[in-house]
Design a protein around this motif. Structure first.
Motif, PDB file in Angstrom:
ATOM      1  N   THR B 220      15.437 -44.827  61.700  1.00  0.00           N
ATOM      2  CA  THR B 220      15.264 -45.791  60.485  1.00  0.00           C
ATOM      3  C   THR B 220      15.592 -47.083  60.702  1.00  0.00           C
ATOM      4  OG1 THR B 220      15.823 -43.700  59.129  1.00  0.00           O
ATOM      5  CG2 THR B 220      15.838 -46.043  58.204  1.00  0.00           C
ATOM      6  N   TRP B 221      16.838 -47.553  61.412  1.00  0.00           N
ATOM      7  CA  TRP B 221      17.183 -48.787  61.768  1.00  0.00           C
ATOM      8  C   TRP B 221      16.043 -49.412  62.676  1.00  0.00           C
ATOM      9  CZ3 TRP B 221      23.012 -46.875  62.818  1.00  0.00           C
ATOM     10  CH2 TRP B 221      23.506 -46.511  61.494  1.00  0.00           C
ATOM     11  N   LEU B 222      15.906 -48.590  63.740  1.00  0.00           N
ATOM     12  CA  LEU B 222      14.653 -48.979  64.562  1.00  0.00           C
ATOM     13  C   LEU B 222      13.392 -49.332  64.230  1.00  0.00           C
ATOM     14  CD1 LEU B 222      15.753 -46.739  67.761  1.00  0.00           C
ATOM     15  CD2 LEU B 222      16.008 -49.440  67.579  1.00  0.00           C
ATOM     16  N   SER B 223      12.799 -48.525  63.143  1.00  0.00           N
ATOM     17  CA  SER B 223      11.693 -48.855  62.756  1.00  0.00           C
ATOM     18  C   SER B 223      11.674 -50.115  61.401  1.00  0.00           C
ATOM     19  CB  SER B 223      11.311 -47.668  61.698  1.00  0.00           C
ATOM     20  OG  SER B 223      12.010 -47.476  60.767  1.00  0.00           O
ATOM     21  N   ARG B 224      12.860 -50.576  61.254  1.00  0.00           N
ATOM     22  CA  ARG B 224      12.936 -51.429  60.392  1.00  0.00           C
ATOM     23  C   ARG B 224      13.153 -52.648  61.360  1.00  0.00           C
ATOM     24  NH1 ARG B 224      17.893 -50.277  56.129  1.00  0.00           N
ATOM     25  NH2 ARG B 224      16.709 -48.455  54.756  1.00  0.00           N
ATOM     26  N   LYS B 225      13.513 -52.405  62.424  1.00  0.00           N
ATOM     27  CA  LYS B 225      13.863 -53.711  63.201  1.00  0.00           C
ATOM     28  C   LYS B 225      12.584 -54.070  64.259  1.00  0.00           C
ATOM     29  CE  LYS B 225      18.085 -55.000  62.464  1.00  0.00           C
ATOM     30  NZ  LYS B 225      18.232 -56.573  61.754  1.00  0.00           N
ATOM     31  N   THR B 226      11.715 -53.138  64.338  1.00  0.00           N
ATOM     32  CA  THR B 226      10.396 -53.189  65.187  1.00  0.00           C
ATOM     33  C   THR B 226       9.429 -53.774  64.627  1.00  0.00           C
ATOM     34  OG1 THR B 226      11.555 -51.136  66.340  1.00  0.00           O
ATOM     35  CG2 THR B 226       9.243 -51.944  67.010  1.00  0.00           C
ATOM     36  N   ASN B 227       8.642 -54.342  65.172  1.00  0.00           N
ATOM     37  CA  ASN B 227       7.374 -55.255  64.682  1.00  0.00           C
ATOM     38  C   ASN B 227       6.228 -53.921  64.708  1.00  0.00           C
ATOM     39  OD1 ASN B 227       5.163 -56.678  64.063  1.00  0.00           O
ATOM     40  ND2 ASN B 227       5.139 -57.602  66.128  1.00  0.00           N
ATOM     41  N   PRO B 228       5.819 -53.686  63.422  1.00  0.00           N
ATOM     42  CA  PRO B 228       4.961 -52.741  63.412  1.00  0.00           C
ATOM     43  C   PRO B 228       3.595 -52.794  64.102  1.00  0.00           C
ATOM     44  CG  PRO B 228       5.143 -53.661  61.207  1.00  0.00           C
ATOM     45  CD  PRO B 228       6.111 -54.266  62.143  1.00  0.00           C
ATOM     46  N   ASP B 229       3.148 -54.185  64.433  1.00  0.00           N
ATOM     47  CA  ASP B 229       2.178 -54.719  65.248  1.00  0.00           C
ATOM     48  C   ASP B 229       2.231 -54.375  66.522  1.00  0.00           C
ATOM     49  OD1 ASP B 229       0.763 -54.942  62.931  1.00  0.00           O
ATOM     50  OD2 ASP B 229       1.630 -57.113  62.540  1.00  0.00           O
ATOM     51  N   ASN B 230       3.397 -54.306  67.163  1.00  0.00           N
ATOM     52  CA  ASN B 230       3.663 -54.282  68.628  1.00  0.00           C
ATOM     53  C   ASN B 230       2.947 -52.902  69.159  1.00  0.00           C
ATOM     54  OD1 ASN B 230       4.561 -54.362  71.152  1.00  0.00           O
ATOM     55  ND2 ASN B 230       6.661 -54.355  70.538  1.00  0.00           N
ATOM     56  N   GLU B 231       1.687 -53.161  69.701  1.00  0.00           N
ATOM     57  CA  GLU B 231       1.200 -51.878  70.174  1.00  0.00           C
ATOM     58  C   GLU B 231       1.774 -51.312  71.628  1.00  0.00           C
ATOM     59  OE1 GLU B 231      -3.077 -52.769  70.368  1.00  0.00           O
ATOM     60  OE2 GLU B 231      -3.120 -53.085  68.194  1.00  0.00           O
ATOM     61  N   LYS B 232       2.466 -52.193  72.202  1.00  0.00           N
ATOM     62  CA  LYS B 232       3.092 -51.733  73.375  1.00  0.00           C
ATOM     63  C   LYS B 232       4.112 -50.598  73.403  1.00  0.00           C
ATOM     64  CE  LYS B 232       3.409 -55.867  76.208  1.00  0.00           C
ATOM     65  NZ  LYS B 232       4.248 -57.197  76.571  1.00  0.00           N
ATOM     66  N   ILE B 233       4.772 -50.515  72.055  1.00  0.00           N
ATOM     67  CA  ILE B 233       5.458 -49.335  72.035  1.00  0.00           C
ATOM     68  C   ILE B 233       4.789 -47.856  72.042  1.00  0.00           C
ATOM     69  CG2 ILE B 233       6.726 -47.891  70.064  1.00  0.00           C
ATOM     70  CD1 ILE B 233       7.008 -50.772  68.434  1.00  0.00           C
ATOM     71  N   TYR B 234       3.457 -47.892  71.723  1.00  0.00           N
ATOM     72  CA  TYR B 234       2.684 -46.850  72.095  1.00  0.00           C
ATOM     73  C   TYR B 234       1.722 -46.403  72.990  1.00  0.00           C
ATOM     74  CZ  TYR B 234       3.691 -47.470  67.048  1.00  0.00           C
ATOM     75  OH  TYR B 234       4.403 -47.547  65.713  1.00  0.00           O
ATOM     76  N   GLN B 235       1.922 -47.285  74.165  1.00  0.00           N
ATOM     77  CA  GLN B 235       1.157 -47.200  75.377  1.00  0.00           C
ATOM     78  C   GLN B 235       2.047 -46.394  76.186  1.00  0.00           C
ATOM     79  OE1 GLN B 235       0.643 -51.381  76.315  1.00  0.00           O
ATOM     80  NE2 GLN B 235      -1.159 -51.357  74.817  1.00  0.00           N
ATOM     81  N   PRO B 236       1.475 -45.701  77.008  1.00  0.00           N
ATOM     82  CA  PRO B 236       2.484 -44.754  78.015  1.00  0.00           C
ATOM     83  C   PRO B 236       3.491 -45.440  78.934  1.00  0.00           C
ATOM     84  CG  PRO B 236       0.180 -44.120  78.183  1.00  0.00           C
ATOM     85  CD  PRO B 236       0.081 -45.370  77.240  1.00  0.00           C
TER      86      PRO B 236
END
Lengths: 71, 483
Positions: B220-236
Motif C-alpha cells: 500500500t505504501w509503495l503504491s502511494r509513493k510510485t508514479n502510476p504513469d511509470n511504465e518501467k515498473i511493468y516491463q520485464p
C-alpha cells in the motif's frame, strides 16, 4: 516469445516483489561465493591429500551436479 | 438448446460448455505452448492425481462437425481457433463465493503446487485465481490448463503474484482477522480484495505485524509513493544469469507457501450453528429413529446424487455419501460448511460442501450475469434425492417463505426422492423462532403439510419421532406434478 499474461500485476505489490527479488538476488551471490570458496578449498586439499583425512566434508557428487545445473 | 457463453479474458483461447461438453478453443499462437505443457511431467503427474482436468484434443472430423454447429460458429470466427480440446466435466460447478475458507485455502495450495511444479518444466502460471479451480469428489481440480505459458528463464518475477495475494492470501487474512467470508468478497469482486482495502481495516499496530506488513502495508505504501504513469515498473526485469532468476522465483514461491500455510483456517471454528449436533433438542431414541429413517430411504431409492439442504455439520451428508451417493451439502453457515469439508477430507467422503443460504441462494454473476450460473440454475433437476432435515421451520418462520413455495423448490431440485422433516409449531425450536408470533402458523399441522405436499409428491411413508413434535416424511416426486 509472446507473453500472454493478462492479469493486473498490481503496482505496490509488483514494486515490492522487485525489491525483495533484488535482496534475494544478493543472497544468491552470497551463497554462490560461499560455494565457490568451499570448492576452491576442496580442490586444494584434493591435490595434496584426501579431504576426509583433513576433516572436510565433501558434498555428494549428485548434489554438486544438481546445484550447478543451469536451466 | 441455449447458446454457449464462452469465457473471454484469456487471449490464448476460450472455454465453453456446449451440449453438456466442456470445450476449450485454442488460438494458433497459443497452441504449441499448450500442447508442450500437456506433455510435461508436471501436467501428467497432476492429471494422473486428478488435480488437473484431463484434456483430449479433438480430431479434424470432430472439429468440422462442431464448426457446422450454429452456436459455435461465432466462437470459431472470433477466436481464430485452430484446435479444440475437450475437458472432463466436473459434475457440479462451484465457485469461490460459495466456498468456506477451508476450500479457498485448498484451492490456493493446489495453485501454488502447480506453479512450483511447472517451474521445473520451464513453465509459469500466468494467472493465479480461485476461478481456475473447481472442487470435485472431495478435492480441488485445476481446470484452466491454458493458464500456463513458457517462462523466460531470465525473468525473476511472477506477474500473477499480486493476483494470488488478492484472491487467496488477503481473503484468508480477512477471514482470520475479521471473519469475513469468501462470499462477502467474491460476490462483488471478481479479482479478490486489494491490499489498500485491507489496509483501511487495520489498526495502527496491526499495520506493522509481520504478516500484514509484507502482504498489506508495504504494497500500500509503495503504491502511494510510485508514479502510476511509470511504465518501467511493468516491463520485464530480465537478469543475465538464468540460474539467479530461478533462485529468486523459487524463493518467492517458498515465501508465498509459508504465508499461505500461516493463514490456514483453524480446524475447529465455532459459530452459532457449528455446535448444533451437541446441543440439538432430540433425545437419543428420536435421533436414532431419524437416522434409521433417512438410511432406509437412501437404501430404497439409491440416489446417485444427493443435495443435503441445511446440512449443518454434515451428519446426514456423510450418511448419504456412505450409501454411495455423490453429495452436495449446503448450509448458510460457512463454519458448518468448513466442518463438513474437514470431515469429508478426513473420512474420504464424496461430499461437496458449499456455504449457500437456500433462502438467498448465490445469484448469477459476472459480465451480463453470464459467467457464473446461479446456484438454483445449476441445482435444478441435478439431484436424485434431496434431504431437508430440521430446515423447514427456519424457512417458514425466519425467512417467511410459504410452505407451498418450499415444496415447489424441493420439487424443482429433486428428480425422485425428498426426505423432509416436518416440525409442528408446538416444537420447542419452532416456538423459539416464532418469538411471540405463533398466530402466524396456527393452521399448520401434519394434515396441512400433507395437503401441501400432495400436488408435487406422493407420500411413501412417514414416522413421528418419539418424544418430539416432529415427523419424518419420505416423499416420491409425482411425474408431471404441479411444479
Amino acid at each position: 516469445m509472446t507473453i500472454l499474461a493478462y492479469v493486473d500485476p498490481g503496482m505496490g505489490a509488483l514494486v515490492w516483489q522487485t525489491v525483495v527479488a533484488a535482496f534475494v538476488g544478493f543472497v544468491f551471490y552470497l551463497k554462490e561465493t560461499r560455494r565457490w570458496i568451499v570448492n576452491m578449498f576442496l580442490k586444494i586439499f584434493r591435490r595434496g591429500q584426501k579431504p576426509q583425512d583433513a576433516g572436510l566434508k565433501i558434498p555428494p557428487a549428485e548434489k554438486v551436479e544438481a546445484e550447478t545445473d543451469v536451466r | 438448446m441455449s447458446l454457449p457463453a464462452p469465457s473471454f479474458r484469456d487471449p490464448a483461447g476460450c472455454c465453453c460448455v456446449f451440449d453438456g461438453r466442456v470445450l476449450r478453443f485454442v488460438t494458433a499462437e497459443a497452441l504449441p505452448e499448450f500442447e508442450n505443457f500437456l506433455q510435461t511431467d508436471c501436467a501428467r503427474k497432476f492429471t494422473a492425481a486428478k488435480k488437473l482436468v484431463p484434456s483430449r484434443k479433438l480430431n479434424e472430423t470432430e472439429i468440422a462437425k462442431l464448426r457446422g454447429t450454429p452456436g459455435l460458429k461465432t466462437i470459431f470466427a472470433a477466436q481464430k481457433t485452430v484446435a479444440v480440446f475437450e475437458h472432463e466435466r466436473i459434475s457440479f460447478q462451484n465457485f469461490p463465493h460459495e466456498w468456506p475458507p477451508e476450500m479457498l485455502w485448498a484451492a490456493g495450495k493446489l495453485t501454488l503446487e502447480l506453479a512450483q511444479a511447472a517451474l521445473t518444466d520451464g513453465f509459469c502460471l500466468k494467472d493465479a485465481t480461485p476461478n481456475n479451480v473447481l472442487f470435485c469428489g472431495g478435492g480441488p481440480v485445476f481446470i484452466d490448463a491454458l493458464s500456463f505459458e513458457r517462462r523466460n528463464p531470465h525473468d525473476p518475477l511472477w506477474m500473477a503474484h499480486a493476483q494470488f495475494v488478492r484472491t487467496f492470501l488477503l481473503p484468508l487474512l480477512a477471514n482470520r482477522r475479521w471473519n469475513l467470508q469468501p462470499a462477502e468478497i467474491f460476490t462483488t469482486r471478481r479479482d479478490g480484495i486489494e491490499p489498500e482495502e485491507i489496509y483501511r481495516f487495520c489498526g495502527a499496530l496491526e499495520k506493522f505485524s509481520p504478516r500484514t506488513l509484507s502482504l498489506v502495508s508495504i504494497p500500500t505504501w509503495l503504491s502511494r509513493k510510485t508514479n502510476p504513469d511509470n511504465e518501467k515498473i511493468y516491463q520485464p526485469h530480465l537478469l543475465a544469469d538464468a540460474k539467479k532468476a530461478r533462485f529468486i522465483l523459487e524463493s518467492l514461491f517458498k515465501r508465498v507457501e509459508r504465508q499461505l500455510d500461516s493463514l490456514k483456517p483453524p480446524a475447529k471454528k465455532k459459530s452459532g450453528w457449528s455446535g448444533y449436533m451437541e446441543t440439538h433438542s432430540y433425545g437419543d431414541p428420536a435421533f436414532a429413529a431419524k437416522e434409521k429413517f433417512v438410511r432406509e430411504a437412501l437404501q430404497e431409492f439409491k440416489p446417485a446424487r444427493v443435495l443435503d439442504a441445511g446440512a449443518n455439520t454434515g451428519h446426514f451428508s456423510a450418511l448419504a455419501a456412505q450409501s454411495g451417493a455423490e453429495v452436495v451439502a449446503v448450509d448458510l453457515d460457512a463454519a458448518c460448511a468448513g466442518a463438513i469439508w474437514n470431515r469429508a477430507r478426513k473420512e474420504k467422503l464424496n461430499i461437496l460442501p458449499l456455504a449457500v443460504n437456500l433462502a438467498r441462494p448465490s445469484p448469477a454473476l459476472g459480465w451480463r450475469n453470464n459467467e457464473q450460473a446461479s446456484f438454483l440454475d445449476r441445482a435444478a433437476g441435478s439431484f436424485d434425492g434431496v434431504l431437508m432435515l430440521a430446515l423447514i421451520h427456519h424457512l417458514l418462520v425466519t425467512e417467511r417463505i410459504p410452505l407451498e413455495e418450499i415444496l415447489r423448490l424441493a420439487y424443482q431440485l429433486t428428480n425422485q426422492l425428498l426426505v423432509i422433516e416436518f416440525i409442528e409449531p408446538q416444537d420447542a425450536m419452532f416456538r423459539r423462532l416464532t418469538r411471540g408470533r405463533e398466530g402466524l402458523h396456527a393452521s399448520l399441522d401434519a394434515a396441512a403439510f400433507e395437503r401441501a405436499c400432495a400436488p408435487h409428491f406422493e407420500i411413501v411413508r412417514s414416522l413421528a419421532l418419539p418424544g418430539t413434535q416432529r415427523r419424518m416424511y419420505c416423499l416420491s416426486k409425482r411425474k408431471g406434478g404441479a411444479g
